[in-house]
Design a protein around this motif. Sequence first.
Motif, mmCIF file in Angstrom:
data_model
loop_
_atom_site.group_PDB
_atom_site.id
_atom_site.type_symbol
_atom_site.label_atom_id
_atom_site.label_comp_id
_atom_site.label_asym_id
_atom_site.label_seq_id
_atom_site.Cartn_x
_atom_site.Cartn_y
_atom_site.Cartn_z
ATOM 1 N N LYS A 210 0.822 -1.206 0.000
ATOM 2 C CA LYS A 210 0.000 0.000 0.000
ATOM 3 C C LYS A 210 0.860 1.262 0.000
ATOM 4 N N ASN A 211 0.537 2.161 -0.957
ATOM 5 C CA ASN A 211 1.178 3.477 -1.092
ATOM 6 C C ASN A 211 2.644 3.418 -1.530
ATOM 7 N N MET A 212 3.109 2.264 -2.017
ATOM 8 C CA MET A 212 4.445 2.234 -2.594
ATOM 9 C C MET A 212 4.455 3.066 -3.874
ATOM 10 N N THR A 213 5.592 3.621 -4.211
ATOM 11 C CA THR A 213 5.696 4.474 -5.402
ATOM 12 C C THR A 213 6.561 3.850 -6.486
ATOM 13 N N ASN A 214 6.927 2.587 -6.309
ATOM 14 C CA ASN A 214 7.720 1.866 -7.305
ATOM 15 C C ASN A 214 7.004 0.569 -7.637
ATOM 16 N N ALA A 215 6.466 0.481 -8.850
ATOM 17 C CA ALA A 215 5.674 -0.683 -9.233
ATOM 18 C C ALA A 215 6.508 -1.958 -9.265
ATOM 19 N N SER A 216 7.765 -1.859 -9.677
ATOM 20 C CA SER A 216 8.627 -3.044 -9.728
ATOM 21 C C SER A 216 8.838 -3.627 -8.336
ATOM 22 N N GLU A 217 9.117 -2.762 -7.364
ATOM 23 C CA GLU A 217 9.315 -3.235 -5.998
ATOM 24 C C GLU A 217 8.030 -3.819 -5.427
ATOM 25 N N PHE B 149 5.677 -5.369 -7.161
ATOM 26 C CA PHE B 149 5.535 -6.697 -7.762
ATOM 27 C C PHE B 149 6.459 -7.701 -7.069
ATOM 28 N N GLN B 150 7.683 -7.282 -6.744
ATOM 29 C CA GLN B 150 8.616 -8.185 -6.086
ATOM 30 C C GLN B 150 8.087 -8.629 -4.730
ATOM 31 N N LYS B 151 7.473 -7.699 -3.983
ATOM 32 C CA LYS B 151 6.912 -8.036 -2.679
ATOM 33 C C LYS B 151 5.740 -9.000 -2.815
ATOM 34 N N ILE B 152 4.936 -8.829 -3.870
ATOM 35 C CA ILE B 152 3.832 -9.772 -4.112
ATOM 36 C C ILE B 152 4.389 -11.166 -4.359
ATOM 37 N N ARG B 153 5.441 -11.226 -5.151
ATOM 38 C CA ARG B 153 6.041 -12.524 -5.468
ATOM 39 C C ARG B 153 6.684 -13.153 -4.237
ATOM 40 N N SER C 141 -2.902 -8.701 -24.081
ATOM 41 C CA SER C 141 -3.475 -7.359 -24.176
ATOM 42 C C SER C 141 -2.405 -6.346 -23.788
ATOM 43 N N GLY C 142 -2.691 -5.073 -24.001
ATOM 44 C CA GLY C 142 -1.748 -4.054 -23.596
ATOM 45 C C GLY C 142 -1.470 -4.100 -22.100
ATOM 46 N N THR C 143 -2.499 -4.398 -21.315
ATOM 47 C CA THR C 143 -2.324 -4.507 -19.865
ATOM 48 C C THR C 143 -1.458 -5.697 -19.504
ATOM 49 N N HIS C 144 -1.685 -6.825 -20.167
ATOM 50 C CA HIS C 144 -0.873 -8.020 -19.891
ATOM 51 C C HIS C 144 0.580 -7.798 -20.285
ATOM 52 N N VAL C 145 0.800 -7.143 -21.425
ATOM 53 C CA VAL C 145 2.172 -6.853 -21.859
ATOM 54 C C VAL C 145 2.855 -5.931 -20.849
ATOM 55 N N LYS C 146 2.129 -4.915 -20.377
ATOM 56 C CA LYS C 146 2.685 -4.015 -19.357
ATOM 57 C C LYS C 146 3.028 -4.794 -18.093
ATOM 58 N N GLU C 147 2.139 -5.685 -17.688
ATOM 59 C CA GLU C 147 2.394 -6.491 -16.491
ATOM 60 C C GLU C 147 3.681 -7.302 -16.648
ATOM 61 N N LYS C 148 3.841 -7.936 -17.800
ATOM 62 C CA LYS C 148 5.054 -8.739 -18.032
ATOM 63 C C LYS C 148 6.296 -7.852 -18.028
ATOM 64 N N ASP C 149 6.172 -6.662 -18.589
ATOM 65 C CA ASP C 149 7.310 -5.734 -18.591
ATOM 66 C C ASP C 149 7.720 -5.364 -17.165
ATOM 67 N N TRP D 157 7.224 -7.229 -14.425
ATOM 68 C CA TRP D 157 7.879 -8.398 -13.809
ATOM 69 C C TRP D 157 9.347 -8.476 -14.234
ATOM 70 N N LYS D 158 9.622 -8.143 -15.475
ATOM 71 C CA LYS D 158 10.996 -8.235 -15.983
ATOM 72 C C LYS D 158 11.936 -7.217 -15.344
ATOM 73 N N THR D 159 11.359 -6.174 -14.736
ATOM 74 C CA THR D 159 12.197 -5.170 -14.078
ATOM 75 C C THR D 159 12.402 -5.481 -12.589
ATOM 76 N N THR D 160 11.822 -6.557 -12.100
ATOM 77 C CA THR D 160 12.008 -6.931 -10.699
ATOM 78 C C THR D 160 13.363 -7.606 -10.512
ATOM 79 N N VAL D 161 13.671 -7.949 -9.282
ATOM 80 C CA VAL D 161 14.978 -8.527 -8.951
ATOM 81 C C VAL D 161 15.237 -9.809 -9.732
ATOM 82 N N THR D 162 14.238 -10.660 -9.826
ATOM 83 C CA THR D 162 14.421 -11.926 -10.531
ATOM 84 C C THR D 162 14.426 -11.757 -12.043
ATOM 85 N N GLY D 163 13.785 -10.698 -12.536
ATOM 86 C CA GLY D 163 13.790 -10.403 -13.964
ATOM 87 C C GLY D 163 13.012 -11.384 -14.815
#
Length: 306
Positions: free
Chosen positions: A143-150, A152-156, A169-177, A179-185
């Motif tokens: 909640k209230n994080m300002t970095n989407a990549s971080e 996503f990493q916490k969710i994982r 879809s455009g949303t799914h492609v954005k989601e995958k993008d 995930w690729k910027t997280t620590v695991t990539g």
Amino acid sequence: MLSHKVLKLSIVAIIAITIVAALSGCTTPTPTAAPSPTATPTPTSAPAEKLMLATTTSMQDTGLLDYLKPSFNEKYNADLQWTSVGSGQALKLGESGDVDVLIVHSPAAETKFINDGYGWNRTQFAHNFFIIAGPANDPAGIKNMTNASEAFQKIRDSKAAFISRGDESGTHVKEKDIWKTTVTGTVPSNVTEASWYKTTGLGQADSLRMADQMNAYILSDISSYMKQQKNLSLAIMVEDDPKILINKYDLIAINKTMHPSVNNEMAMNFMEFMTSQETQQKISTYGQEQYGKPLFYADLLNQTSS
């Protein structure tokens, strides 16, 4: 003797005159009524011309197209019809020439589409933002994080339930993008990580409802979320990462040289309509009264052609 003859002649003359007058009366033309004026035929308007659009689901789910359609149809004597799918499927419909024009929001796929020669006149006309929505108890603590990549990493890391559209879809492609910027990539797998990562293959509204039912996190464009919000218990968790979460909407006309059957003239009319100042103004205020802010930001408002 002469007088008697004159009398007889006079009688004969009178009879002859009477007969002639009677015959003349029989042949006098009977006056006829003036002909009724012929009614001027009412001109019949040309039938409306169909325009087929493939559009991302957010345009449908938010009601924006329903709002704009009457004005477009009236202005161009058109019959705007559309199919609402993910951007990936919309681009495929464009590749096959099954539609005349696109509204999509998948930048990398759009660039390839243009470079492969399937479309032209790509024009960004609006944008909004993606958000990460999730259950109110926020099991991943994002909640209230300002970095989407971080986030996503916490969710994982927490293996908190996450719903993915999984439909390119455009949303799914954005989601995958993201995930690729997280620590695991890497993008999670709905096979090896199915305990928490689920794919729906559905549009945004249906996927939001599924995430709500499963108390799961989900990436969504904010407009679709706002439209569905009254029916959801999901709350916005992350929205203040404009660099990663910006969501751009583009118009693309299908290449008429590759697909001669497409209605290119009406497609260009639609692009002209969507980028006009009048329509841009309508887009810029759409949803403002109901939601307190517009569902889309008009990118060409107050711009003048050079």
